[in-house]
Design a protein around this motif. Structure first.
Motif, PDB file in Angstrom:
ATOM      1  N   UNK A  64       0.206 -35.182  21.102  1.00  0.00           N
ATOM      2  CA  UNK A  64       1.255 -34.788  20.179  1.00  0.00           C
ATOM      3  C   UNK A  64       1.123 -35.325  18.771  1.00  0.00           C
ATOM      4  N   UNK A  65       0.057 -36.069  18.478  1.00  0.00           N
ATOM      5  CA  UNK A  65      -0.121 -36.615  17.144  1.00  0.00           C
ATOM      6  C   UNK A  65      -0.555 -35.520  16.164  1.00  0.00           C
ATOM      7  N   UNK A  66      -0.069 -35.615  14.926  1.00  0.00           N
ATOM      8  CA  UNK A  66      -0.469 -34.675  13.887  1.00  0.00           C
ATOM      9  C   UNK A  66      -1.671 -35.214  13.132  1.00  0.00           C
ATOM     10  N   UNK A  67      -2.606 -34.325  12.800  1.00  0.00           N
ATOM     11  CA  UNK A  67      -3.774 -34.691  12.014  1.00  0.00           C
ATOM     12  C   UNK A  67      -3.899 -33.697  10.870  1.00  0.00           C
ATOM     13  N   UNK A  68      -3.939 -34.192   9.638  1.00  0.00           N
ATOM     14  CA  UNK A  68      -4.078 -33.312   8.487  1.00  0.00           C
ATOM     15  C   UNK A  68      -5.499 -32.770   8.428  1.00  0.00           C
ATOM     16  N   UNK A  69      -5.637 -31.454   8.271  1.00  0.00           N
ATOM     17  CA  UNK A  69      -6.950 -30.818   8.309  1.00  0.00           C
ATOM     18  C   UNK A  69      -7.836 -31.304   7.175  1.00  0.00           C
ATOM     19  N   UNK A  70      -7.258 -31.610   6.019  1.00  0.00           N
ATOM     20  CA  UNK A  70      -8.064 -32.075   4.891  1.00  0.00           C
ATOM     21  C   UNK A  70      -8.788 -33.379   5.206  1.00  0.00           C
ATOM     22  N   UNK A  71      -8.348 -34.082   6.247  1.00  0.00           N
ATOM     23  CA  UNK A  71      -9.010 -35.316   6.652  1.00  0.00           C
ATOM     24  C   UNK A  71     -10.121 -35.059   7.659  1.00  0.00           C
ATOM     25  N   UNK A  72     -10.302 -33.795   8.039  1.00  0.00           N
ATOM     26  CA  UNK A  72     -11.276 -33.461   9.082  1.00  0.00           C
ATOM     27  C   UNK A  72     -12.428 -32.621   8.540  1.00  0.00           C
ATOM     28  N   UNK A  73     -12.649 -32.676   7.240  1.00  0.00           N
ATOM     29  CA  UNK A  73     -13.796 -32.005   6.654  1.00  0.00           C
ATOM     30  C   UNK A  73     -14.552 -33.003   5.782  1.00  0.00           C
ATOM     31  N   UNK A  74     -15.804 -32.683   5.476  1.00  0.00           N
ATOM     32  CA  UNK A  74     -16.627 -33.548   4.630  1.00  0.00           C
ATOM     33  C   UNK A  74     -16.953 -32.848   3.322  1.00  0.00           C
ATOM     34  N   UNK A  75     -17.251 -33.638   2.307  1.00  0.00           N
ATOM     35  CA  UNK A  75     -17.682 -33.092   1.026  1.00  0.00           C
ATOM     36  C   UNK A  75     -19.167 -32.754   1.133  1.00  0.00           C
ATOM     37  N   UNK A  76     -19.463 -31.524   1.540  1.00  0.00           N
ATOM     38  CA  UNK A  76     -20.837 -31.086   1.721  1.00  0.00           C
ATOM     39  C   UNK A  76     -20.903 -29.576   1.593  1.00  0.00           C
ATOM     40  N   UNK A  77     -22.108 -29.036   1.544  1.00  0.00           N
ATOM     41  CA  UNK A  77     -22.264 -27.594   1.414  1.00  0.00           C
ATOM     42  C   UNK A  77     -23.636 -27.189   1.937  1.00  0.00           C
ATOM     43  N   UNK A  78     -23.824 -25.917   2.353  1.00  0.00           N
ATOM     44  CA  UNK A  78     -25.128 -25.441   2.829  1.00  0.00           C
ATOM     45  C   UNK A  78     -26.046 -25.190   1.638  1.00  0.00           C
ATOM     46  N   UNK A  79     -27.240 -25.733   1.682  1.00  0.00           N
ATOM     47  CA  UNK A  79     -28.172 -25.608   0.570  1.00  0.00           C
ATOM     48  C   UNK A  79     -28.989 -24.330   0.687  1.00  0.00           C
ATOM     49  N   UNK A  80     -29.029 -23.550  -0.391  1.00  0.00           N
ATOM     50  CA  UNK A  80     -29.807 -22.319  -0.387  1.00  0.00           C
ATOM     51  C   UNK A  80     -31.272 -22.564  -0.734  1.00  0.00           C
ATOM     52  N   UNK A  81     -31.598 -23.803  -1.133  1.00  0.00           N
ATOM     53  CA  UNK A  81     -32.977 -24.107  -1.508  1.00  0.00           C
ATOM     54  C   UNK A  81     -33.899 -24.165  -0.297  1.00  0.00           C
ATOM     55  N   UNK A  82     -33.325 -24.486   0.887  1.00  0.00           N
ATOM     56  CA  UNK A  82     -34.108 -24.495   2.126  1.00  0.00           C
ATOM     57  C   UNK A  82     -34.006 -23.119   2.760  1.00  0.00           C
ATOM     58  N   UNK A  83     -34.868 -22.214   2.365  1.00  0.00           N
ATOM     59  CA  UNK A  83     -34.747 -20.815   2.776  1.00  0.00           C
ATOM     60  C   UNK A  83     -34.884 -20.630   4.284  1.00  0.00           C
ATOM     61  N   UNK A  84     -35.619 -21.524   4.957  1.00  0.00           N
ATOM     62  CA  UNK A  84     -35.782 -21.391   6.411  1.00  0.00           C
ATOM     63  C   UNK A  84     -34.522 -21.774   7.172  1.00  0.00           C
ATOM     64  N   UNK A  85     -33.547 -22.378   6.471  1.00  0.00           N
ATOM     65  CA  UNK A  85     -32.353 -22.885   7.151  1.00  0.00           C
ATOM     66  C   UNK A  85     -31.069 -22.297   6.569  1.00  0.00           C
TER      67      UNK A  85
END
Length: 644
Positions: free
Chosen positions: A359-380
């Motif tokens: 029953x505990x509440x968790x704010x979603x903004x605390x469950x993400x990281x500051x990151x992003x998918x890199x387009x420079x690695x074309x194989x990934x």
């Protein structure tokens, strides 16, 4: 109570004459007879971005009025509307668009048409003005608000050509920069001693690091001012930057211009942490950012899942990628369309939350990281594909079969070709030889599938590749040829060449719970799917970040501690500015005391400050002075320098 219904025509554009309001105090809404596809930019108007309701922002000192049909919203404070109109006049703009006044709030027909035109309205405006405190009052840069948590504010600041933030400000015009800024930007006073406009990029970066360095046009000494108007997370996962702020800042980052995968990923991440009274608005509020138009009449107000599938299908049909995948590696996958993270509970005034089994509440903004998918690695790169009506995404990716294993650690394991994968849900899996062709009918029906290559986001200092950038989907078969996302795995940079030997396979991923056709009866958010509060588990599983990123983030954190509240700076400037007084923040602590107290002192020269530093002859104190960004700062007790 204002009601424009009797004098308005549905399906028309309307604008408020801000010059007439600012000069003569007359509220004049002008109706324009323009085709829906006409170029609105020829009119020359500003658009307002604000929160419909914020229970924490109250203004008892201003005359206010409400609008018929929008009684559930905060009333409009006349002085806030005046400040917005003055900002328009400062930029030479005659009209302003404010949805509360320019939409017939009592007309369903007009509302439906206006929602479909919303992206066009914001894309065509000459300037977007953000009011973080809503229409109640202008707030200071160090006053936290709910603006960044509201659904519609996302597209409102990503579509316009220029966006500024209107804040209460008594320090005059000048220049401001956050640690991450390549150069300083102008702060323009629009009402002397009361309000100023700031570039959105500046405020986002300032809130990301927690402070703004301000240099007044009337002074030569900069000062660090606390910045938290868009929020500050004290429960961050991997950095000192609040991820929900960084996700929006990513879309304005100079370095990432042209990286559509990263920007679209950030849009989905922003949408996940935002909230609205109507769950379906979480989709309508971002569709314009993907150049998609959905008819609101086709979806019930609670049918967020149905609208999400419709938006995703349109994106994929246009050749886009599934940039919604992996926006949070610590939220459970949605039980009905598992390529998405679970949908949180939403409300008109609050934050997006999920609940644990206890029953505990968790704010979603605390469950993400500051990151992003890199387009420079074309194989990934993130996968392309197609999606059916039931939300099953079909795509091809490199994959390897896995089987359940115990959680023991093999100290002799080859880090370039690990025999075990450790999933985010706490399970452990043994890998099957990758040279064996992968087929969907193979048994066991669990696969580790390549999702993408992810990079840590440090505003203004990107790229910063972490030590585990390769992210995998853990897919489990629940019906013949049908899979769902069970969890995620992280692999190190050393595994890159091994992963590239994996065979390509096609997967159809959705479910696992059947998607009912009668979705409109209830809001379909997942309840009680988090088995435990994930905070401790997340910190145990977080990837290690490189030394360069760690140093940057530690530097940001140290600087944040010296930032001073805006009101304190304004008070000292009013009293002492003519005498050339500097404002410094001083921390005091006795060795055996637990708490650190901070105070603010004014000094007239470095010599006077040095005398203060040398007065601490008692052995209880260890003191020294440092110089940062031309501001003299003093701290006592050398032993607690790094953590106080």
């Amino acid at each position: 109570m204002l009601d424009i219904t009797s004098s308005s025509t549905p399906r028309k554009y309307r604008l408020l004459d801000c010059e007439l309001f600012a000069i003569s105090s007359v509220l004049h809404v002008v109706e324009f007879s323009l085709p829906a596809d006409d170029d609105l930019s020829t009119i020359g108007y500003a658009a307002i971005s604000y929160v419909w309701r914020d229970p924490d922002i109250i203004n008892m000192d201003s005359l206010q009025f409400s609008v018929k049909g929008a009684e559930d919203a905060d009333p409009i404070a006349i002085d806030v509307l005046l400040q917005a109109c003055l900002a328009c006049r400062h930029r030479g703009i005659q009209y302003v668009w404010l949805d509360r006044l320019c939409i017939m709030q009592t007309s369903r027909e007009d509302k439906r048409w206006q929602i479909m035109q919303m992206s066009h309205i914001y894309k065509s405006c000459a300037l977007c003005i953000v009011l973080p405190g809503g229409l109640q009052r202008c707030v200071a840069i160090d006053e936290q608000t709910l603006w960044i948590h509201r659904a519609w504010t996302l597209q409102e600041v990503l579509l316009p050509r220029e966006v500024v933030v209107l804040l209460a400000w008594g320090l005059g015009s000048g220049w401001g920069a956050a640690y991450t800024m390549a150069k300083a930007d102008k702060i323009e006073e629009v009402n002397e001693g009361l309000a100023a406009i700031f570039p959105l990029r500046m405020v986002l970066n300032a809130c990301s690091v927690g402070w703004l360095e301000f240099l007044s046009n009337k002074d030569s000494t900069p000062v660090l001012i606390e910045a938290r108007v868009f929020g500050r997370s004290d429960h961050h996962l991997a950095s000192v930057t609040p991820p929900h702020v960084s996700a929006l800042a990513l879309n304005w980052d100079y370095y990432l211009e042209g990286d559509e995968d990263a920007k679209q990923y950030a849009v989905w991440q922003c949408a996940l942490v935002r909230t609205s009274s109507r769950p379906v608005d979480m989709v309508f509020s971002i569709m314009g950012l993907f150049d998609v138009t959905l008819d609101p009449a086709e979806f019930d107000v609670n049918d967020r899942i149905g609208a999400t599938i419709a938006l995703a299908r349109n994106i994929l049909a246009k050749g886009g990628r599934a940039c919604w995948m992996g926006v949070s590696f610590w939220l459970e996958p949605c039980s009905r369309i598992s390529t998405f993270a679970m949908f949180p509970e939403t409300s008109v005034a609050g934050r997006a939350i999920v609940r644990t089994t206890d029953g505990q509440e968790q704010e979603v903004s605390e469950l993400i990281c500051s990151e992003f998918p890199s387009h420079t690695m074309k194989e990934f790169r993130l996968p392309c594909g197609s999606m059916d009506d039931d939300g099953y995404l079909t795509f091809r990716a490199r994959a390897i079969r896995v089987t359940a294993a115990d959680d023991s650690v093999d100290s002799t394991e080859d880090r370039r070709r690990p025999s075990r994968l450790y999933a985010q849900d706490g399970t452990t899996w043994s890998t099957v030889d990758a040279v064996v062709p992968v087929t969907i009918s193979s048994s066991p029906s669990i696969f580790a599938v390549v999702l993408g290559w992810f990079t840590v986001y440090v505003p203004g200092a990107t790229p910063a590749i972490d030590s585990k950038p390769i992210r995998l989907l853990l897919l489990e078969e629940h019906a013949t040829g049908k899979y769902h996302v069970r969890s995620f795995c992280f692999l190190s940079v050393d595994c890159r060449h091994w992963v590239l030997t994996w065979k390509m396979a096609e997967f159809s991923v959705g479910g696992p719970i059947s998607l009912s056709r009668k979705r409109s009866a209830i809001q379909l958010h997942d309840r009680h799917l988090i088995r435990e509060s994930p905070a401790v588990r997340m910190r145990q599983l977080l990837p290690l970040f490189p030394t360069s990123s760690t140093t940057i983030l530690q530097d940001v954190e140290r600087s944040r501690k010296w930032a001073i509240p805006q009101r304190t700076v304004e008070s000292y400037y009013r009293q002492n500015h003519d005498d050339g007084v500097r404002l410094v923040k001083v921390y005091l602590k006795v060795d055996d005391a637990e708490d650190v107290d901070s105070s603010y002192f004014s000094v007239h020269s470095e010599e006077n400050l040095q005398v203060i530093a040398d007065e601490g002859n008692d052995s209880t104190y260890s003191s020294y002075a440092i110089k940062l960004s031309s501001v003299i700062l003093l701290k006592f007790n050398r032993d607690i320098c790094s953590d106080s």
